[in-house]
Design an enzyme around this catalytic site. Structure first.
Site, PDB file in Angstrom:
ATOM      1  N   CYS A   1      -3.194   4.039  -8.937  1.00  0.00           N
ATOM      2  CA  CYS A   1      -2.137   3.028  -9.064  1.00  0.00           C
ATOM      3  C   CYS A   1      -1.783   2.805 -10.540  1.00  0.00           C
ATOM      4  O   CYS A   1      -2.679   2.642 -11.385  1.00  0.00           O
ATOM      5  CB  CYS A   1      -2.585   1.708  -8.446  1.00  0.00           C
ATOM      6  SG  CYS A   1      -1.294   0.442  -8.471  1.00  0.00           S
TER       7      CYS A   1
ATOM      8  N   CYS B   1       0.106  -2.020  -1.614  1.00  0.00           N
ATOM      9  CA  CYS B   1       0.738  -2.203  -2.922  1.00  0.00           C
ATOM     10  C   CYS B   1       2.151  -1.627  -2.900  1.00  0.00           C
ATOM     11  O   CYS B   1       2.383  -0.534  -2.378  1.00  0.00           O
ATOM     12  CB  CYS B   1      -0.097  -1.501  -3.988  1.00  0.00           C
ATOM     13  SG  CYS B   1       0.659  -1.473  -5.622  1.00  0.00           S
TER      14      CYS B   1
ATOM     15  N   ASP C   1     -12.728  42.741   6.808  1.00  0.00           N
ATOM     16  CA  ASP C   1     -11.318  42.929   6.498  1.00  0.00           C
ATOM     17  C   ASP C   1     -11.151  43.970   5.385  1.00  0.00           C
ATOM     18  O   ASP C   1     -11.838  43.909   4.355  1.00  0.00           O
ATOM     19  CB  ASP C   1     -10.716  41.591   6.049  1.00  0.00           C
ATOM     20  CG  ASP C   1      -9.248  41.704   5.724  1.00  0.00           C
ATOM     21  OD1 ASP C   1      -8.423  41.624   6.652  1.00  0.00           O
ATOM     22  OD2 ASP C   1      -8.920  41.876   4.527  1.00  0.00           O
TER      23      ASP C   1
ATOM     24  N   THR D   1      -5.573 -10.662  -5.266  1.00  0.00           N
ATOM     25  CA  THR D   1      -4.173 -10.548  -4.842  1.00  0.00           C
ATOM     26  C   THR D   1      -4.022 -10.202  -3.363  1.00  0.00           C
ATOM     27  O   THR D   1      -2.914 -10.280  -2.825  1.00  0.00           O
ATOM     28  CB  THR D   1      -3.462  -9.452  -5.657  1.00  0.00           C
ATOM     29  OG1 THR D   1      -4.137  -8.192  -5.425  1.00  0.00           O
ATOM     30  CG2 THR D   1      -3.482  -9.777  -7.144  1.00  0.00           C
TER      31      THR D   1
ATOM     32  N   CYS E   1      -4.677  -0.581  -2.978  1.00  0.00           N
ATOM     33  CA  CYS E   1      -4.003   0.445  -3.784  1.00  0.00           C
ATOM     34  C   CYS E   1      -4.712   1.785  -3.646  1.00  0.00           C
ATOM     35  O   CYS E   1      -5.863   1.865  -3.208  1.00  0.00           O
ATOM     36  CB  CYS E   1      -4.036   0.065  -5.272  1.00  0.00           C
ATOM     37  SG  CYS E   1      -3.298  -1.522  -5.676  1.00  0.00           S
TER      38      CYS E   1
ATOM     39  N   ARG F   1      -2.699  -6.102   2.132  1.00  0.00           N
ATOM     40  CA  ARG F   1      -1.414  -5.443   2.345  1.00  0.00           C
ATOM     41  C   ARG F   1      -1.218  -4.340   1.312  1.00  0.00           C
ATOM     42  O   ARG F   1      -1.827  -4.361   0.237  1.00  0.00           O
ATOM     43  CB  ARG F   1      -0.260  -6.450   2.290  1.00  0.00           C
ATOM     44  CG  ARG F   1      -0.091  -7.149   0.969  1.00  0.00           C
ATOM     45  CD  ARG F   1       1.159  -8.027   0.973  1.00  0.00           C
ATOM     46  NE  ARG F   1       1.309  -8.776  -0.271  1.00  0.00           N
ATOM     47  CZ  ARG F   1       1.780  -8.279  -1.395  1.00  0.00           C
ATOM     48  NH1 ARG F   1       2.121  -7.011  -1.463  1.00  0.00           N
ATOM     49  NH2 ARG F   1       1.888  -9.026  -2.477  1.00  0.00           N
TER      50      ARG F   1
ATOM     51  N   CYS G   1       2.224   1.577  -5.892  1.00  0.00           N
ATOM     52  CA  CYS G   1       1.606   2.909  -5.708  1.00  0.00           C
ATOM     53  C   CYS G   1       1.705   3.429  -4.278  1.00  0.00           C
ATOM     54  O   CYS G   1       1.370   4.576  -4.026  1.00  0.00           O
ATOM     55  CB  CYS G   1       0.145   2.889  -6.169  1.00  0.00           C
ATOM     56  SG  CYS G   1      -0.977   1.985  -5.073  1.00  0.00           S
TER      57      CYS G   1
END
Length: 498
Positions: A42, A69, A445, A34, A38, A67, A72
């Site tokens: 996702c 998603c 401390d 695709t 993601c 690119r 998500c």
């Protein structure tokens, strides 16, 4: 989890198939069929393992032609914990890039601050992250642009420059390339009732993600119990403070919720958005990996009950390293209340006034330059501490000493220890809360020693340090768990009013 997790294909596939949100930000899944990338958690049906490939950064995914998603939104996942737990060149460079330095000063400015050549930095970043500083800064600009597009009514031309783009055309091309949508299409996808714009110019309402669990008690309790009047306050269930930023100033209100931190930002210059978010995330330690931290501390049978009782403690840090160093000196050998009083006097006399229509904040904390110019005799404190403070602010102002997100932790410790009046407690407090070293430790401390004695841990500094070797590299978090055994206000979420 460790550096280079994206190369462990089998482990990454398991994380994706189990939709494990703990790994969000550690690596990104790119789907070959695709051309989408993601986060591991996702919600869509995971792709076949043979169609997955893994990258260490969103920038590397984008550079490889994938690119983001739309489901998500991998660009909004918490940052990698690597950059907050390491002190090497790559980690220091990533902290600076998150702070927007490439947009303001270019790659040459990044290199100058780190003391390396641009070629060395580019080579190391590419080797580890699959992208150079320009690509990493571009990915961050795209994320900032998306945030402004989806959460504000600001015109696109203003968003382009606020997000750090040099031209509207570059802005349009980048958004389309990264999100496969034009800026206007991104805006129309957000339902009107979900757009969280305040409707007030310069005011943004955002959600800051984190890895669960997160225990807000000591985190917000500490910030509010030590708050400097005029600079910080607790109001309406939120910790609010003023911010000194590269282009202007801001006011932020941070509200803890079960699955995110609500963030209401008021900025005098929208170009400061990226750096303001980065500094707030850093102050609240939101990119930490609490499961890794707590798992390590649980190996000590005396610490394990504390961790199990209230897991996910963070280290309360700062939005301004130099400010914290000044406040650490003001807090030497005095009560929390006295330290706040000293700081408030400095703020009133030397801080820059700001407007805060929504609350009671009045000033920015004074800059080192302003404090270096003050008359030492005007400081109501012992002569030795006066010398400590004036030496510190003078060196901060003239650049002899620099404390920043890119600071080398060991070198900064050495420089601080060389200053008059700086002992191990002050230096380690600055290393923990200003420089962000997750392994900073405070064996001298009083609160730590008292807690150690109550728990049956060694209480002398040398013996406790020896025992704490097993807590490394998370000793700063162990300190939070030890402090939490007391009934000091730093351990409790504040009540109204304060």
């Amino acid at each position: 989890m460790q550096n280079g997790m994206h190369t462990d294909t089998e482990r990454c596939v398991r994380a994706v198939q189990s939709k494990d949100a703990r790994f969000d930000g550690w690596f990104f899944t790119a789907v070959l069929t695709t051309r989408i990338y993601c986060r591991p958690s996702c919600p869509v049906v995971p792709p076949k393992p043979e169609n997955m490939t893994f990258y260490p950064s969103a920038a590397a995914c984008q550079q490889a032609g994938f690119r983001a998603c739309k489901r998500c939104r991998p660009d909004t996942s918490p940052g990698s914990p690597e950059w907050n737990q390491r002190a090497d060149l790559v980690a220091r460079a990533m902290r600076l890039i998150s702070d927007g330095i490439v947009d303001r000063e270019g790659v040459s400015g990044l290199a100058t601050r780190l003391g390396y050549s641009t070629r060395q930095i580019e080579r190391q970043l590419f080797a580890e992250l699959g992208a150079g500083p320009l690509a990493l800064a571009r990915a961050q600009r795209a994320q900032t642009a998306r945030l402004l597009i989806e959460t504000t009514p600001i015109p696109m031309a203003e968003i382009a420059f606020a997000a750090g783009f040099s031209s509207i055309r570059t802005f349009n091309d980048t958004v389309r390339e990264v999100f496969a949508l034009s800026p206007s299409e991104l805006r129309t996808r957000v339902p009107r009732n979900r757009a969280n714009s305040s409707g007030t110019p310069g005011v943004l309402n955002l959600r800051l993600p984190f890895r669960a669990p997160l225990n807000p008690d000591n985190l917000f309790g500490h910030l509010v119990a030590t708050a400097v009047p005029g600079v910080e306050e607790w109001r309406g269930g939120a910790y609010r403070r003023t911010l000194r930023l590269p282009y202007g100033h801001g006011v932020v209100a941070l509200t803890p919720t079960s699955d995110h931190i609500g963030c209401r930002l008021t900025l005098s210059d929208m170009r400061d958005l990226t750096v303001a978010i980065s500094r707030c995330r850093r102050m609240l330690d939101l990119d930490a990996d609490p499961v890794a931290v707590d798992d390590q501390l649980r190996t000590d049978p005396l610490l394990a009950p504390l961790v199990d009782k209230a897991p996910g403690r963070r280290v309360p840090r700062t939005v301004d390293e130099a400010e914290f160093a000044v406040r650490a000196v003001l807090g030497q050998q005095v009560s929390t209340a006295a330290a706040r009083t000293h700081a408030a006097r400095l703020v009133t006399a030397h801080g820059e006034a700001v407007d805060d229509p929504e609350g009671g904040l009045t000033h920015l904390f004074p800059s080192a330059e302003a404090l270096a110019a003050l008359d030492p005799e005007a400081l109501a404190m012992p002569a030795t501490r006066r010398t400590t403070l004036t030496t510190l602010v003078r060196q901060l102002a003239d650049g002899t000493l620099h404390l920043g997100v890119e600071s080398d932790w060991a070198e900064s410790r050495a420089r601080l220890l060389a200053l008059p009046g700086f002992g191990p407690w002050t230096v380690e407090a600055i290393a923990m809360r200003a420089l962000g070293d997750p392994d900073a430790f405070l064996p001298t401390d009083l609160g730590v020693r008292y807690a150690a004695r109550e728990l049956g841990l060694p209480s002398t500094p040398a013996a406790l340090t020896a025992r704490a070797a097993d807590w490394r590299p998370w000793r700063a978090y162990a300190v939070q768990y030890l402090w939490a055994t007391g009934d000091h206000p730093i351990n409790f979420l504040p009540e109204e009013p304060r």
